[in-house]
Design a protein around this motif. Structure first.
Motif, PDB file in Angstrom:
ATOM      1  N   TYR A   1       0.823  -1.204   0.000  1.00 14.23           N
ATOM      2  CA  TYR A   1       0.000   0.000   0.000  1.00 14.23           C
ATOM      3  C   TYR A   1       0.865   1.265   0.000  1.00 14.23           C
ATOM      4  N   ILE A   2       1.928   1.264   0.811  1.00 12.41           N
ATOM      5  CA  ILE A   2       2.813   2.435   0.861  1.00 12.41           C
ATOM      6  C   ILE A   2       3.467   2.647  -0.502  1.00 12.41           C
ATOM      7  N   GLU A   3       3.956   1.565  -1.092  1.00 16.32           N
ATOM      8  CA  GLU A   3       4.587   1.683  -2.409  1.00 16.32           C
ATOM      9  C   GLU A   3       3.589   2.192  -3.446  1.00 16.32           C
ATOM     10  N   TRP A   4       2.376   1.710  -3.381  1.00 15.51           N
ATOM     11  CA  TRP A   4       1.344   2.109  -4.342  1.00 15.51           C
ATOM     12  C   TRP A   4       1.062   3.608  -4.243  1.00 15.51           C
ATOM     13  N   ILE A   5       0.866   4.089  -3.026  1.00 13.77           N
ATOM     14  CA  ILE A   5       0.521   5.504  -2.881  1.00 13.77           C
ATOM     15  C   ILE A   5       1.708   6.405  -3.237  1.00 13.77           C
ATOM     16  N   ILE A   6       2.946   5.958  -3.001  1.00 11.62           N
ATOM     17  CA  ILE A   6       4.108   6.741  -3.423  1.00 11.62           C
ATOM     18  C   ILE A   6       4.161   6.812  -4.950  1.00 11.62           C
ATOM     19  N   ILE A   7       3.892   5.700  -5.598  1.00 11.84           N
ATOM     20  CA  ILE A   7       3.869   5.685  -7.072  1.00 11.84           C
ATOM     21  C   ILE A   7       2.824   6.667  -7.598  1.00 11.84           C
ATOM     22  N   LEU A   8       1.625   6.654  -7.004  1.00 11.50           N
ATOM     23  CA  LEU A   8       0.570   7.560  -7.460  1.00 11.50           C
ATOM     24  C   LEU A   8       0.945   9.016  -7.242  1.00 11.50           C
ATOM     25  N   ILE A   9       1.587   9.308  -6.113  1.00 11.45           N
ATOM     26  CA  ILE A   9       2.000  10.687  -5.835  1.00 11.45           C
ATOM     27  C   ILE A   9       3.022  11.152  -6.861  1.00 11.45           C
ATOM     28  N   LEU A  10       4.021  10.335  -7.121  1.00 13.23           N
ATOM     29  CA  LEU A  10       5.069  10.720  -8.063  1.00 13.23           C
ATOM     30  C   LEU A  10       4.527  10.812  -9.485  1.00 13.23           C
ATOM     31  N   HIS A  11       3.542   9.982  -9.792  1.00 12.91           N
ATOM     32  CA  HIS A  11       2.944  10.059 -11.131  1.00 12.91           C
ATOM     33  C   HIS A  11       2.147  11.344 -11.307  1.00 12.91           C
ATOM     34  N   LYS A  12       1.377  11.693 -10.308  1.00 15.11           N
ATOM     35  CA  LYS A  12       0.513  12.869 -10.414  1.00 15.11           C
ATOM     36  C   LYS A  12       1.285  14.165 -10.213  1.00 15.11           C
ATOM     37  N   PHE A  13       2.283  14.122  -9.323  1.00 15.58           N
ATOM     38  CA  PHE A  13       3.064  15.324  -9.008  1.00 15.58           C
ATOM     39  C   PHE A  13       4.556  14.971  -9.112  1.00 15.58           C
ATOM     40  N   PRO A  14       5.123  14.997 -10.325  1.00 17.62           N
ATOM     41  CA  PRO A  14       6.551  14.639 -10.483  1.00 17.62           C
ATOM     42  C   PRO A  14       7.492  15.574  -9.738  1.00 17.62           C
ATOM     43  N   GLN A  15       7.015  16.730  -9.331  1.00 18.89           N
ATOM     44  CA  GLN A  15       7.880  17.652  -8.595  1.00 18.89           C
ATOM     45  C   GLN A  15       8.337  17.101  -7.252  1.00 18.89           C
ATOM     46  N   PHE A  16       7.749  15.991  -6.814  1.00 13.69           N
ATOM     47  CA  PHE A  16       8.181  15.362  -5.562  1.00 13.69           C
ATOM     48  C   PHE A  16       9.308  14.343  -5.778  1.00 13.69           C
ATOM     49  N   LEU A  17       9.771  14.206  -7.026  1.00 17.63           N
ATOM     50  CA  LEU A  17      10.832  13.235  -7.298  1.00 17.63           C
ATOM     51  C   LEU A  17      12.117  13.521  -6.519  1.00 17.63           C
ATOM     52  N   PRO A  18      12.562  14.767  -6.357  1.00 11.87           N
ATOM     53  CA  PRO A  18      13.775  14.998  -5.547  1.00 11.87           C
ATOM     54  C   PRO A  18      13.679  14.443  -4.139  1.00 11.87           C
ATOM     55  N   LYS A  19      12.516  14.570  -3.534  1.00 13.51           N
ATOM     56  CA  LYS A  19      12.343  13.991  -2.200  1.00 13.51           C
ATOM     57  C   LYS A  19      12.477  12.473  -2.244  1.00 13.51           C
ATOM     58  N   PHE A  20      11.970  11.896  -3.322  1.00 16.79           N
ATOM     59  CA  PHE A  20      12.065  10.441  -3.461  1.00 16.79           C
ATOM     60  C   PHE A  20      13.524  10.016  -3.643  1.00 16.79           C
ATOM     61  N   TRP A  21      14.302  10.751  -4.471  1.00 17.14           N
ATOM     62  CA  TRP A  21      15.709  10.397  -4.655  1.00 17.14           C
ATOM     63  C   TRP A  21      16.474  10.525  -3.342  1.00 17.14           C
ATOM     64  N   ASP A  22      16.092  11.502  -2.532  1.00 18.87           N
ATOM     65  CA  ASP A  22      16.788  11.688  -1.250  1.00 18.87           C
ATOM     66  C   ASP A  22      16.655  10.481  -0.332  1.00 18.87           C
ATOM     67  N   CYS A  23      15.581   9.709  -0.528  1.00 16.86           N
ATOM     68  CA  CYS A  23      15.363   8.534   0.333  1.00 16.86           C
ATOM     69  C   CYS A  23      16.473   7.505   0.162  1.00 16.86           C
ATOM     70  N   PHE A  24      17.130   7.502  -1.010  1.00 17.12           N
ATOM     71  CA  PHE A  24      18.180   6.507  -1.262  1.00 17.12           C
ATOM     72  C   PHE A  24      19.533   6.942  -0.706  1.00 17.12           C
ATOM     73  N   SER A  25      19.620   8.149  -0.181  1.00 16.83           N
ATOM     74  CA  SER A  25      20.904   8.650   0.310  1.00 16.83           C
ATOM     75  C   SER A  25      20.949   8.724   1.826  1.00 16.83           C
ATOM     76  N   CYS A  26      20.106   7.942   2.479  1.00 19.11           N
ATOM     77  CA  CYS A  26      20.045   7.973   3.949  1.00 19.11           C
ATOM     78  C   CYS A  26      21.066   7.054   4.596  1.00 19.11           C
ATOM     79  N   GLY A  27      21.841   6.356   3.828  1.00 17.91           N
ATOM     80  CA  GLY A  27      22.814   5.454   4.422  1.00 17.91           C
ATOM     81  C   GLY A  27      22.302   4.022   4.469  1.00 17.91           C
ATOM     82  N   GLU A  28      23.200   3.080   4.227  1.00 14.72           N
ATOM     83  CA  GLU A  28      22.796   1.672   4.159  1.00 14.72           C
ATOM     84  C   GLU A  28      22.265   1.167   5.492  1.00 14.72           C
ATOM     85  N   GLU A  29      22.821   1.651   6.593  1.00 11.94           N
ATOM     86  CA  GLU A  29      22.367   1.191   7.894  1.00 11.94           C
ATOM     87  C   GLU A  29      20.924   1.588   8.134  1.00 11.94           C
ATOM     88  N   HIS A  30      20.556   2.801   7.670  1.00 17.43           N
ATOM     89  CA  HIS A  30      19.184   3.276   7.863  1.00 17.43           C
ATOM     90  C   HIS A  30      18.218   2.616   6.887  1.00 17.43           C
TER      91      HIS A  30
END
Length: 1333
Positions: free
Chosen positions: A865-894
Motif C-alpha cells: 500500500y505504501i509503495e502504491w501511494i508513493i507511485i501515485l504521488i510521483l505520477h501525479k506530481f513529479p515535482q516530488f521526485l527529488p524527495k524520493f531520490w533523497d530517500c536513497f541517500s540515507c545510508g545503508e544502515e538506515h
C-alpha cells in the motif's frame, strides 16, 4: 493402537493409510464378506474420536467418512452402531467443521461435504429392510441431545442429501419434529433457518407418504418457523407444493383422531376444507366468557394449510387462472368469512369462536404475502385482502363494541385486547379502499378514539378502583396508542385539523406517568385466574408505555411549532410543547419505572425534546443520555428488543441538531456524546453490529440531511471526525469459534435463493465489514470542489497518518494478521481511497510522513500500500521526485530494512515518469541508484535492484539514450549474469519468482486503482487473513447510502483479480507441507515404545505404587545416585537442553512406566512406605532448581530408579519442573535430604550394604568402561565447578570417571549422571539376560 497412545498427529497421520489396507485385507474378494470382524477397525477409530487432541479426533472422523468414497464394504451391524454412537458424538464438536488451509471464506466445510457423501453412500448400500431402522435411530440420536448451530446444520444437510426412499413412517416424522426443536435452541437465526430448510427436504425425501396422514404432515410443517424457513413464494415453498401435489392421493389415514377431530380424507382440498370447518366450530365446553385465549398454533396450522392448498391447486394448471384461484380460496375460507361477517351483528357468538376467527384472520394476512421475486405476480394475496375487506365493517363494529363497551373486565381479557388491536392494525394497513371517507376502518377511528378518551377521563368520582374499571382503563389507553400508531403510519386516515384535538386535550388533562392503581385485594384475587397472565406491575408498565406512545405521536405531529419558555401561557393545550423541560424530566422518571423492553416510546419522545433543550437545559439532557445508555447496556443480551431500542437511542443522542448544538457550545454534552460514542465502539467488540447502527445513522444524516436541517450538516462530521476515523480502521480479531460462525453464515448467504432462509430472513448487515463499507461510501460521496468537504478529507488523512505512526511506534509486536497489522492496513487503504482528492499543497504537508513510513519495517501487505501511494504521488506530481531520490541517500544502515520498498517503487518507473516532459534525467538517476544497490551484500536487495534496473534500462533503450553507452556493458552483464545462472539453484529460481511477482508482473498502479483492488484483491494476494477481504458486492448491497459518482471505480478491469496467491513469488514456506498427505502408505513410521505393552493390566487401582509398577512391567534396579552438590540450574537444565541427544536415546528405549517405586526407609520422602526387595536407584539433589531436578527425575524414572532424593520437595509444584519431567514425578518417589544431612545419609546407606560411587576425576578413579557396578550402588554427582568436596571424597568407596576424546575439560553434570545411570542399567539388563538391552 500403540501409535495412538502417543496422541501426536505427526506420528499418527502417516499410519492412517494402513487402515485402508486393513479394510481391503479384511474383506474377502470372492465372497465379499468380512474375514476380520470390523469391530477391530472400529476400536482404532473410537480411540481417535475420544482423543483429547481435537486435530487427531478430526483426522479420525475425516478418515472414517472417506471410507466409502473408494471402496464398498459389506454391511455390518457394528458399523451402524458406531455411526449412531461414537461418530455422532464426535460430530457434535463445532471446531471440526472449520475450513481447510487455503480454502476461501464462504466455500463451506470440507468435513460437512464429506459427511453428506458418506451418509448418502452408506444409506444407499444398506439393505432395504434395514434403511428404515438405521435412519430412525440416526434421527432419534439427533433429537436426543442439544446441538450447537454448526453441527446440527451440517447433520441436517447430510440427512437431506440421502437419496429419496420410503424409509420413515409416523415415528420417524415425529423424530424429525424433535430435531426441529433442537435447531430452535441456537441464537444464530440464519443457521437455524437453513437447518430447518434441510430438515424439510429430508422429510420430503425420506417419509413414506402411505404411512403418514395429511394431519401428521401439517403438524410437522407447523413446527417450522415461517419467518425463518418456510416462507410463501420461496423455492422451498414451491418444492413443498409440488411434493404435496404429486403425493396428494397417496397419504394414509391416521390411526387415531387428530386434535381437531377431523374425518381424514385423501384429497388435500377436502382435508383443508374440513380443517377450517372444524377449526371454526367451537366445542360446547369452550363457551365461558372468562376462558383463556386459544392457542395461536392452531391458527397458524389453518393459515399454513389454506395457503399451501391454494398454491397446490394453482400449480395443477400451466397458466394462472384468477377465477379458479378465487373459487378455491373462497371454498376454503367460506366458514371463516361467514363467521367474520356475523361478528358485528351477532352478540351471542361464543367468545372462543370469535378469538379463533380473529387469530386465523391475523395469521392469514401476515403470512399470505409471498417472499422473493414472485411477489408482483401473486394472485392469492390481493384476493384474500378483497375477501377480508368485504367483512371489514362487521369486524370493525365488533372491535369497537368489545374495546369500548366495558366488555373486557378481567386480566385474561387484556390478551384479547392485544388480539383486537392486532386485527385493527392489519385492517388499517389494507391497501385499496382504505383512503376513502366511507371506509369502515376509517369510520371507527373517531368513535374508538373518543370512547377511549371518555373512559380515561372518567375519574370514578372517588370510588374504590375495581378490577373491571382498571382493566377498561388499560384497554382504552392501549386502544388510543393503537389509533395513534395507525394514524402515524397511514397519514390519510387523520381527521383532525392541525390545531389541538381531542387527543391533545386528553393528554393535557392527564398528568404524565399516571399510574394505573391496583384493584382492591378481594378483586385482585382474580388476577390469579390464569398462571400465564401478567402481573399487575406489567399491566401498569404497559399503561405508562401507551401514554408515551400517544405523546410521541403528538410531539411528532406538532414538532413544527416553535419552542416556548417555561413561564408562558399560550393557547395550545399540550403541556409537553409548552414545558419541554418538565416533559423531559417526566421521561426520565418513566425510564426508572418502565421495564427495559418498554422504553422505546420514551426514547422517541426524547428525540423530539432534547434538541429544544440542549442549549438551555444541558444538565437534564446529559442525565437523559446517561440513563438511556445504562438501559441500552443492560439490554445487550436481549435480542428481541435490543436493536429497536438501540436505533431509537442513536437517533436521539446523535440527532443532527443535537450534535450541532453540542459542538458549538463545547460543553459537557459534547464530551458526554463522545464518551458514549467510544463506549458504543467498545461494545461492538463483543456485540457485532452496534457500531454499524451508529455509523450508518451519522453518515446518512451528514450526507442526506433531513429537510429541516441545512446542507451544512457536514460540519458535524468535522466536529466528530474521530467517529469516522474509528470506522475507517474498525474491525476486531475474532475468536476461532466466532470466525467459524461467520464463515458458515457466508456459506449460507452464497447459496442465494437456493436456501429459503436467505429469502425470508432480512440481512441486517451487522458484520464488521459494513462499518468500513459505510465509511468508504461516505467518503466517496464527498465533493472535493466543496471547501468544507475538502477540508474534512484532509483533516481525516492527517489523523489517519498520526494513528498509523502511533501504531507503528507501539511496543507491541506487529505479527502477521495481528490487530496492529490490520489497523495499519486499513489506514493505508483509506488513504488510497482519499488520494484523488489531495492537491499539491496538501501533499506538501504529508509527503514526508508518507515517505517516512517507507523506512519502517512493516508487514508485506502494508509495504504494498505504501509503495502504491508513493507511485501515485510521483505520477501525479513529479515535482516530488527529488524527495524520493533523497530517500536513497540515507545510508545503508538506515535503509537495511526499507530499501526494498523504494526499489519496488522504482520498478514502476514508467508510471512515475509518465507525466514528465523530459524523462532522461530521471532515468539516469534511476540507473545509478539501481546499479549501486545491485551490488549490495544482501541477496534480496540485489534482486529488487535488478528488477528496477531491468525496468529503467528497458526504458533507456526505448528512448535510445546514447549518453549511457558507457554503462551498457555493466548493466547488460549484471542482467545477463542473473539470467544465465547455471543449474536450478535458488538464485535463478528466486530471480524468476520475483519477476513473476504480481506487484511487478501484473499490477498496474493506475488501471488497477479501484475499490476491488484496494479492499479485496490486494489483501488476498498479500496473504492477509480472509477476515480482511471485503468483497466488492458488499459495497453494492449496502444501500443505506447512495453509491455516488465513484461507482465506476468499484471493479478492477485487469487480470489481477484472476491471480491466485500461489501464482506469485515467495511461496517457499510450506511448499512441501503436503508431502505426508500425498503418501499413500509409508514403509516405516514412528512408534513410541510403551514399557507396559507386554503386561496384563490389573483392575485393582488401590495396589501400592511399587506393586503397580511391577504389575506394569517396570524394571527393578539397586542403584542410588547422589547429586546433592549441584547448585546451578543450567547444569541440570533438563533433558531438553544439554541432554538433547540423550533424550532421543531415552525416547527410543521407552517412556515412563505407569508405576511408582517405593522410597527408602528412614528418610523424609514423597510416596508410600517402601516394601522390601525393591530397587534402590536414588538420585539425591542439594538445593536443586526445578528445571534441574526435572531432567534428572525424568532420566531416573525412565531407567527404573528407586527414588529421587532432592534438597526440597517444593520443586515438585513448580510448573517448569512439571513441564520438563512429563509426569515422571508421579511414578518415581521423591526423597528429601537436606544438604547438611548428606554425610550422615551416605554413612547410613553404606551400613545398609550400598557401595558409594563418586563421579569425579581423582588420582585413583576408574574409567567407566572398565567399572562393573555392584547391584546395590549409590552414585554421588559433584558440583560443576568444585566437584565433590574433600570431606565427602573420604567417604567414597570408589571414584568413576568418563573417558574423553576431546579438549573440553568435562561434561555437563546432568549428562554425566545420565551416562552412568544408563551404564548401570545396561550392565544389569545384560546380567539378567534381558533382550531389551
Amino acid at each position: 493402537m500403540e501409535t495412538l497412545e502417543g496422541n501426536q498427529i505427526h506420528v499418527i497421520k502417516p499410519v492412517l493409510p494402513k487402515l485402508n489396507s486393513l479394510f481391503e485385507y479384511a474383506v474377502s474378494e470372492e465372497t465379499g464378506r468380512w474375514l476380520l470382524h470390523p469391530s477391530w477397525h472400529l476400536c482404532v477409530y473410537k480411540r481417535m474420536l475420544e482423543s483429547e487432541n481435537k486435530i487427531l479426533a478430526k483426522e479420525g472422523v475425516t478418515h472414517f467418512l472417506q471410507l466409502y468414497e473408494t471402496k464398498v464394504l459389506p454391511f455390518s451391524p457394528e458399523l451402524s452402531e458406531f455411526i449412531i454412537g461414537p461418530l455422532m458424538d464426535a460430530l457434535s464438536e463445532s471446531s471440526l467443521y472449520g475450513r481447510s488451509p487455503g480454502q476461501q471464506i464462504g466455500s463451506g466445510s470440507p468435513l460437512g461435504l464429506k459427511l453428506q457423501r458418506f451418509l448418502a453412500a452408506y444409506v444407499s448400500l444398506l439393505p432395504e429392510e434395514l434403511k428404515s431402522s438405521f435412519l430412525l435411530k440416526l434421527i432419534q440420536k439427533m433429537s436426543s441431545r442439544h446441538w450447537c448451530a454448526v453441527p446440527i446444520l451440517f447433520l441436517s444437510k447430510a440427512l437431506a442429501s440421502v437419496p429419496r426412499c420410503k424409509a420413515l413412517g409416523l415415528e420417524g416424522l415425529l423424530a424429525l419434529r424433535g430435531v426441529l426443536q433442537c435447531t430452535m435452541a441456537t441464537h444464530q437465526i440464519l443457521l437455524r433457518g437453513a437447518a430447518q430448510c434441510h430438515l424439510l427436504h429430508a422429510a420430503m425425501n425420506l417419509v413414506d407418504v402411505e404411512e403418514v396422514s395429511l394431519s401428521d404432515i401439517s403438524a410437522f410443517l407447523t413446527s417450522l418457523r415461517q419467518e425463518e424457513s418456510l416462507g410463501r413464494g420461496t423455492a422451498l415453498w414451491t418444492e413443498l407444493c409440488d411434493w404435496l401435489r404429486v403425493n396428494e392421493s397417496c397419504f394414509g389415514r391416521p390411526s387415531t383422531c387428530g386434535s381437531l377431530g377431523l374425518q381424514e380424507t385423501c384429497s388435500l382440498n377436502a382435508y383443508v376444507k374440513s380443517l377450517v370447518q372444524e377449526y371454526i366450530t367451537s366445542p360446547a365446553w369452550e363457551t365461558g366468557e372468562n376462558g383463556r385465549m386459544p392457542d395461536w398454533a392452531e391458527a397458524k396450522l389453518v393459515a399454513l394449510m389454506v395457503l399451501l392448498a391454494v398454491d397446490v391447486e394453482g400449480r395443477k394448471v400451466q397458466h394462472s387462472e384468477r377465477q379458479r384461484t378465487q373459487n378455491v380460496l373462497r371454498l376454503f375460507l367460506e366458514p371463516l368469512l361467514d363467521a367474520l361477517a356475523k361478528l358485528g351483528s351477532n352478540a351471542y357468538l361464543p367468545l372462543r369462536k370469535t378469538d379463533r376467527c380473529l387469530q386465523a384472520l391475523v395469521t392469514l394476512l401476515r403470512t399470505c404475502s409471498p417472499k422473493g421475486a414472485g411477489a408482483r405476480d401473486d394472485e392469492v394475496s390481493p384476493l384474500l385482502q378483497d375477501f377480508v375487506v368485504s367483512a371489514t365493517e362487521s369486524i370493525s363494529s365488533f372491535l369497537l363494541r368489545r374495546l369500548t363497551m366495558n366488555e373486557l373486565s378481567s386480566v385474561a381479557d387484556l390478551d384479547r385486547c392485544h388480539l383486537y388491536l392486532q386485527v385493527f392494525a392489519e385492517l388499517a394497513g389494507l391497501p385499496g379502499k382504505r383512503g376513502e371517507r366511507g371506509s369502515p376502518v376509517l369510520r371507527i377511528i373517531a368513535p374508538l378514539r373518543n370512547a377511549s378518551i371518555r373512559h380515561l377521563q372518567d375519574t370514578d368520582s372517588g370510588l374504590v378502583p375495581t378490577l373491571g374499571r382498571q382493566v377498561q382503563r388499560a384497554v382504552s389507553m392501549a386502544a388510543l396508542a393503537a389509533v395513534c400508531e395507525a394514524l402515524d403510519q397511514t397519514p390519510e386516515l387523520q381527521l383532525d385539523p392541525p390545531d389541538a384535538g381531542p387527543t391533545e386535550q386528553l393528554l393535557a388533562a392527564l398528568p404524565l406517568n399516571q399510574r394505573l392503581q391496583k384493584p382492591q385485594p378481594e378483586e385482585h384475587s382474580l388476577l390469579e385466574e390464569s398462571s400465564s397472565s401478567p402481573g399487575w406491575g406489567r399491566i401498569a408498565a404497559q399503561y405508562i408505555h401507551d401514554q408515551w406512545a400517544c405523546l410521541a405521536f403528538l410531539l411528532k405531529k406538532h414538532r413544527a411549532l416553535p419552542p416556548t419558555s417555561e413561564g408562558a401561557l399560550l393557547d395550545p393545550v399540550l403541556p409537553a410543547l409548552q414545558t419541554p423541560a418538565r416533559t423531559l424530566q417526566a421521561a426520565l422518571a418513566a425510564l426508572t419505572v418502565l421495564p427495559t423492553d418498554r422504553v422505546l416510546p420514551v426514547f422517541r419522545c426524547m428525540k423530539l425534546l432534547v434538541p429544544q433543550l440542549l442549549a438551555s437545559s444541558e444538565s437534564v439532557c446529559i442525565e437523559a443520555f446517561d440513563m438511556a445508555w445504562k438501559i441500552i447496556s443492560t439490554l445487550s443480551n436481549t435480542q428481541l428488543v435490543f436493536w429497536s431500542n438501540l436505533k431509537a437511542f442513536v437517533q436521539f443522542v446523535f440527532d443532527t441538531k443535537v450534535l450541532s448544538i453540542a459542538a458549538k457550545t463545547k460543553g459537557q454534552a459534547y464530551f458526554k456524546i463522545k464518551e458514549i460514542m467510544h463506549q458504543m465502539i467498545e461494545m461492538s467488540a463483543v456485540k457485532t453490529g452496534v457500531f454499524n447502527t451508529l455509523i450508518t445513522h451519522c453518515c446518512r444524516s451528514w450526507v442526506v440531511p433531513a429537510p429541516e436541517v441545512p446542507q451544512g450538516s457536514l460540519s458535524n462530521a468535522a466536529d466528530y471526525s474521530e467517529l469516522l476515523l474509528e470506522a475507517c480502521v474498525f474491525g476486531t480479531v475474532f475468536r476461532r469459534d466466532q470466525r467459524l460462525i461467520q464463515d458458515i453464515q457466508t456459506f449460507i448467504e452464497n447459496l442465494g435463493h437456493d436456501c429459503a432462509a436467505n429469502v425470508v430472513i432480512e440481512n441486517t448487515k451487522r458484520e464488521d465489514h459494513y462499518v468500513r463499507v459505510c465509511a468508504v461510501k461516505f467518503l466517496c460521496l464527498l465533493d472535493d470542489s466543496n471547501v468544507s468537504h475538502k477540508a474534512f478529507m484532509e483533516d481525516l488523512a492527517i489523523k489517519l497518518l498520526e494513528k498509523e505512526a502511533l501504531v507503528s511506534s507501539s511496543r507491541t509486536r506487529c505479527y502477521v494478521n495481528s490487530q496492529q497489522h490490520r489497523v495499519q492496513n486499513r489506514v493505508w487503504q483509506i488513504l488510497l481511497v482519499l488520494f484523488p482528492r489531495f492537491d499539491q499543497n496538501f501533499l506538501n504537508r504529508i509527503i514526508d510522513k508518507i515517505l517516512q513510513a517507507g523506512f519502517i519495517n512493516n508487514q508485506a501487505s502494508i509495504k504494498y500500500y505504501i509503495e502504491w501511494i508513493i507511485i501515485l504521488i510521483l505520477h501525479k506530481f513529479p515535482q516530488f521526485l527529488p524527495k524520493f531520490w533523497d530517500c536513497f541517500s540515507c545510508g545503508e544502515e538506515h535503509l537495511k530494512t526499507s530499501i526494498c520498498t523504494f526499489l519496488s517503487v522504482l520498478s514502476h518507473l514508467d508510471i512515475i515518469t509518465q507525466n514528465l516532459p523530459e524523462k532522461r534525467l530521471a532515468l539516469k538517476q534511476a540507473l545509478v541508484i539501481a546499479l549501486q544497490w545491485g551490488f549490495s551484500h544482501n541477496f534480496s536487495v540485489r534482486l529488487y535492484a535488478l528488477v528496477a534496473l531491468n525496468k529503467a534500462w528497458g526504458m533507456c533503450k526505448t528512448l535510445r539514450m546514447g549518453e549511457l553507452d558507457a554503462l551498457a556493458s555493466v548493466i547488460e552483464s549484471s542482467l545477463s549474469q542473473v539470467e544465465s545462472t547455471p543449474g536450478a539453484g535458488n538464485a535463478k529460481r528466486n530471480w524468476q519468482r520475483i519477476q513473476d511477482h504480481f506487484f511487478f508482473a501484473a499490477f498496474h498502479p493506475l488501471q488497477d486503482y479501484c475499490l476491488e483492488t484496494i479492499f479485496h484483491i490486494l489483501p488476498r494476494l498479500a496473504g492477509l487473513v480472509e477476515d480482511e477481504w471485503i468483497a466488492i458486492d458488499k459495497f453494492a448491497k449496502f444501500t443505506d447510502l447512495p453509491s455516488g459518482a465513484g461507482a465506476h471505480r468499484y471493479l478492477s478491469a485487469t487480470r489481477l483479480r484472476e491471480l491466485r496467491p500461489g501464482d506469485w513469488a515467495q511461496q517457499d514456506a510450506g511448499s512441501h507441507s503436503g508431502e505426508a498427505d500425498n503418501q499413500s502408505e509409508w514403509t516405516d513410521v514412528q512408534k513410541k515404545v510403551i514399557p507396559w505393552r507386554h503386561a496384563t493390566p490389573d483392575a485393582d487401582l488401590e495396589l501400592a505404587f511399587q506393586d503397580r509398577a511391577a504389575k506394569l512391567g517396570k524394571a527393578i534396579s539397586h542403584l542410588i545416585v547422589v547429586a546433592s552438590l549441584i547448585d546451578k540450574p543450567t547444569n541440570l537444565g533438563g533433558s531438553r537442553v544439554s541432554g538433547a541427544r540423550l533424550d532421543s536415546i531415552l525416547q527410543t528405549v521407552g517412556q515412563s512406566a505407569h508405576g511408582r517405586m517405593g522410597c527408602l526407609p528412614g528418610v523424609t520422602r514423597c510416596g508410600r512406605p517402601r516394601s522390601g526387595g525393591h530397587s534402590a536407584l536414588s538420585l539425591v539433589l542439594r538445593t536443586v532448581m526445578p528445571a534441574c531436578s526435572a531432567g534428572l527425575c525424568r532420566t531416573c524414572e525412565v531407567f527404573g530408579a528407586a527414588a529421587l532424593v532432592v534438597g526440597s520437595l517444593q520443586c515438585v509444584s513448580d510448573k517448569q519442573f512439571q513441564q520438563l519431567s512429563v509426569s515422571a514425578e508421579q511414578w518415581l518417589p521423591l526423597v528429601e535430604v537436606k544438604p547438611p544431612q548428606l554425610a550422615a545419609y551416605l554413612r547410613r546407606k553404606q551400613a545398609e550394604g550400598y557401595t558409594v560411587i563418586g563421579v569425579e576425576q581423582t588420582a585413583r578413579s576408574t574409567a567407566l568402561t572398565q567399572y562393573c557396578f555392584p547391584e546395590r550402588s549409590l552414585l554421588l554427582l559433584g558440583n560443576e565447578r568444585e566437584g565433590i568436596p574433600a570431606n565427602l571424597i573420604q567417604q567414597l568407596d570408589v571414584c568413576v570417571e568418563i573417558p574423553q576424546q576431546g579438549i573440553t575439560r568435562s561434561l555437563n553434570v546432568h549428562v554425566s549422571g545420565a551416562l552412568l545411570i544408563w551404564e548401570y542399567a545396561r550392565q544389569h539388563l545384560r546380567r539378567r539376560g534381558g533382550t531389551q538391552a
